[in-house]
Design a protein around this motif. Structure first.
Motif, PDB file in Angstrom:
ATOM      1  N   MET A  82       0.848  -1.202   0.000  1.00  0.00           N
ATOM      2  CA  MET A  82       0.000   0.000   0.000  1.00  0.00           C
ATOM      3  C   MET A  82       0.881   1.248   0.000  1.00  0.00           C
ATOM      4  N   PHE A 169     -13.992   0.877   2.658  1.00  0.00           N
ATOM      5  CA  PHE A 169     -13.264   2.070   3.089  1.00  0.00           C
ATOM      6  C   PHE A 169     -14.089   3.317   2.781  1.00  0.00           C
ATOM      7  N   HIS A 256     -10.747  -0.447  13.772  1.00  0.00           N
ATOM      8  CA  HIS A 256      -9.838   0.562  14.350  1.00  0.00           C
ATOM      9  C   HIS A 256     -10.511   1.876  14.772  1.00  0.00           C
ATOM     10  N   ASN A 356       0.898   4.286   5.829  1.00  0.00           N
ATOM     11  CA  ASN A 356       0.100   4.244   7.069  1.00  0.00           C
ATOM     12  C   ASN A 356       0.216   2.890   7.760  1.00  0.00           C
TER      13      ASN A 356
HETATM   14  O1  URP Z   1      -3.100   2.952   8.890  1.00  0.00           O
HETATM   15  C1  URP Z   1      -3.613   1.868   8.719  1.00  0.00           C
HETATM   16  N1  URP Z   1      -4.668   1.560   9.444  1.00  0.00           N
HETATM   17  N2  URP Z   1      -3.087   1.005   7.829  1.00  0.00           N
HETATM   18  C2  URP Z   1      -3.637  -0.207   7.399  1.00  0.00           C
HETATM   19  C3  URP Z   1      -4.765  -0.030   6.433  1.00  0.00           C
HETATM   20  C4  URP Z   1      -6.075   0.142   7.159  1.00  0.00           C
HETATM   21  O2  URP Z   1      -6.776   1.111   6.874  1.00  0.00           O
HETATM   22  O3  URP Z   1      -6.425  -0.671   7.985  1.00  0.00           O
END
Ligand code: URP
Ligand code: ZN
Ligand code: ZN
Length: 582
Positions: A82, A169, A256, A356
């Motif tokens: 990514m 997302f 998260h 990220n």
């Molecule tokens: O920053 C993050 N969370 N990286 C992994 C990709 C995600 O959005 O979970």
């Protein structure tokens, strides 16, 4: 450290398939009992006292230790590409780090590129993982674009490939983000398939506009990351995702959750929602905070960049722990997504280019124990609920995973509540040289970790086996999300008091009252938060009561509850050398 790298290196004699864990306190999400645990051929065969055991069985003495289900980390990214980089932890190193920290199952995310076949991406993930994993693993699949063919592939993934959860997302505008109409279609499809939609909740359009303004104003440092996406940006998306799920009559899992505002939005939605909503937070959220983004050292600040970001509000970690303890949040993952310093440097002159992600799969359990159990905010049963049992139930792995009971997989942690160490990148098992929990002292860590009946952390010595783990199909139509009936115990009948009908999450229809709807969400993990206390019966901290984090209070002594002499076992590094009692 002894690490066996391939199955060919293992010589399992029959007696080594038998293991007795003696004299421990067995902790499940709904209670603690003094019991021995007998394991044979990777399955828990007996739990109780005075067991009749075949000769030649290896015995582990768990006196003054807690015997808990191995952790289930519902959120990892191993070998993910990514933002122009690839995560440093692959499926071997990532699951090795997991086992070192007491986690015996991970659920990773297949993330297809826009336009890519979901099945093709899934097969790629299986190829990356199957021969490398040191523990069992499952897969969620990202829906990063939408078309009738995607819908068809979702059906196939559920019917033929053991996938029951799909992540969408609301951020990452030009790569993975879907619009609201597409979210409606994904959620509706999940409801049809009796699968679980998962959502990354942040408003991608607001982030994009704020980012343009920040860069135009000359803000390029990591601090800009949080400034472009503050709490409100997360909370708005949480609320919107909940509304869309409710309208589509789908349950929802929010990954998260990083802020107090987001948890407030979730709490409100859980009061009104038709279907279950599950909120996941991260080890990062309880173990560190967003003040690191202002650190003058780019390497340090960038290493903390993830999305949604850590929050600068210093009250955040305690508020999140309280929410976890009180069932306003249901579980904790790691979102382990490690990048090397070199990769993070891609964003040296532009915070939007910092890949990220942070570490967490190894330290998730110890961080939560330290911050939540040692402070008196959470009891060991709730610790088990949020680190393993609830994930097993939500992803339909229960009761094979997430409980220490006859018939369950022998994924077991012998937890030493007195084991003291300081977290450090110098000692961790990740493929990176930075740890966001660097310098955190924790009291309480695994002494033994048993993965499918095999001792993979053996009195502090890590002995994982690459490829020993297997893919776990996660069946759709999870009783906890769709039937309103709690899953049964391995023996086929409800084992726990909390599984009585009045405690079951009932099926809810449009005609239900708000109170009944709230109950669905409150009872999702089948346990009232006061259902368990420490082994000594100590009551948990009431809201507003003294925070014991900085006092001399020690849960270790409480759990031990046997003698008063100070006896702290020190091990540093984890998985490394072990010293005796002093
Ligand atoms: O920053 C993050 N969370 N990286 C992994 C990709 C995600 O959005 O979970
Ligand atoms: Zn995400
Ligand atoms: Zn993630």
């Amino acid at each position: 450290m002894a690490v066996v790298n391939s199955l060919s290196g293992i010589n399992i004699k029959s007696s080594q398939n038998r293991l007795l864990i003696k004299n421990g306190q067995v902790v499940n999400f709904d209670g603690i009992e003094e019991a021995d645990v007998y394991i044979e051929d990777g399955i828990i065969k007996q739990v109780g006292r005075n067991l009749i055991i075949p000769g030649g069985t290896r015995t582990i003495d768990a006196t003054r230790k807690l015997v808990m289900p191995g952790g289930i980390d519902p959120h990892t990214h191993f070998e993910l590409e990514m933002m122009g980089a690839k995560t440093a932890d692959d499926f071997y190193k990532g699951t090795r780090a997991a086992v070192a920290g007491g986690t015996t199952t991970v659920i990773d995310f297949v993330l297809p590129n826009k336009g890519q076949s979901l099945i093709e991406a899934y097969n790629n993930w299986r190829e990356k993982a199957d021969n490398k994993v040191c523990c069992d693993y499952g897969l969620h699949v990202g829906v990063t674009w939408w078309s009738p063919s995607v819908k068809k592939e979702m059906q196939q993934l559920v019917a033929e490939h053991g996938v029951n959860s799909f992540k969408v997302f609301m951020a990452y505008k030009d790569t993975w983000m879907l619009d609201d109409y597409e979210l409606c279609q994904v959620f509706e499809t999940c409801a049809e398939l009796k699968a679980l939609p998962q959502v990354h909740a942040e408003n991608g359009h607001i982030i994009a506009r704020n980012t343009e303004k920040l860069l135009a104003a000359g803000v390029t440092t990591p601090e800009g990351h949080e400034l472009s996406r503050d709490e409100e940006v997360e909370a708005e998306a949480v609320n919107r995702a909940c509304v869309i799920a409710n309208q589509m009559n789908a349950p929802l899992y929010i990954v998260h959750m990083m802020s107090k505002s987001a948890v407030d939005a979730l709490r409100n939605a859980r009061l009104r929602q038709r279907r279950a909503i599950i909120g996941e937070t991260l080890a990062a959220t309880v173990g560190t905070d967003g003040m690191h983004y202002t650190n003058a050292c780019f390497r340090h600040a960038a290493a903390h960049v993830l999305s949604p970001p850590l929050r600068p509000d210093p009250d955040t970690p305690e508020a999140i722990i309280k929410a976890l303890a009180e069932d306003d949040l249901q579980l904790i993952g790691s979102d382990n997504c490690t990048f090397t310093e070199k990769d993070k440097e891609k964003g040296k002159d532009d915070f939007t280019k910092i890949p990220n992600g942070v570490n967490g799969v190894e330290d998730r359990m110890a961080i939560l124990w330290q911050k939540a159990v040692n402070t008196g905010m959470m009891d060991p049963c709730r610790f088990v609920a949020v680190t393993s049992a609830t994930a097993a139930r939500v992803f339909n792995l229960w009761p094979a995973k997430g409980c220490v009971a006859v018939g369950s997989d022998a994924d077991v942690v012998v937890w030493d509540p007195q084991l003291e160490r300081t977290i450090s990148a110098a000692a961790h098992h990740h493929a990176t040289d930075f740890n966001i929990f660097e310098g955190t002292r924790v009291v309480g860590s695994p002494q033994y970790v048993i993965v499918n009946g095999r001792v993979c952390l053996d009195d502090g010595e890590l002995r994982v086996a690459e490829g020993l783990g297997k893919f776990l199909p996660t069946p759709a139509n999870c009783p906890y999300l769709y039937d309103g009936k709690p899953p049964l115990s391995p023996q086929g009948s409800p084992r726990y008091a909390s599984e009585s009908p009045q405690n079951s999450p009932a099926r809810v229809t449009n005609g239900n009252t708000p109170t009944e709807l709230h109950l669905v969400n409150k009872q999702l993990d089948g346990l009232s938060v006061s259902g368990c206390s420490t082994p000594t019966g100590r009551k948990m901290r009431e809201p507003g009561q003294r925070n014991l984090q900085n006092s001399t209070f020690s849960i270790s002594k409480e759990v031990e509850g046997l003698d008063t002499k100070t006896s702290v076992r020190v091990r540093n590094p984890p998985g490394g050398k072990s010293s005796g009692l002093w």
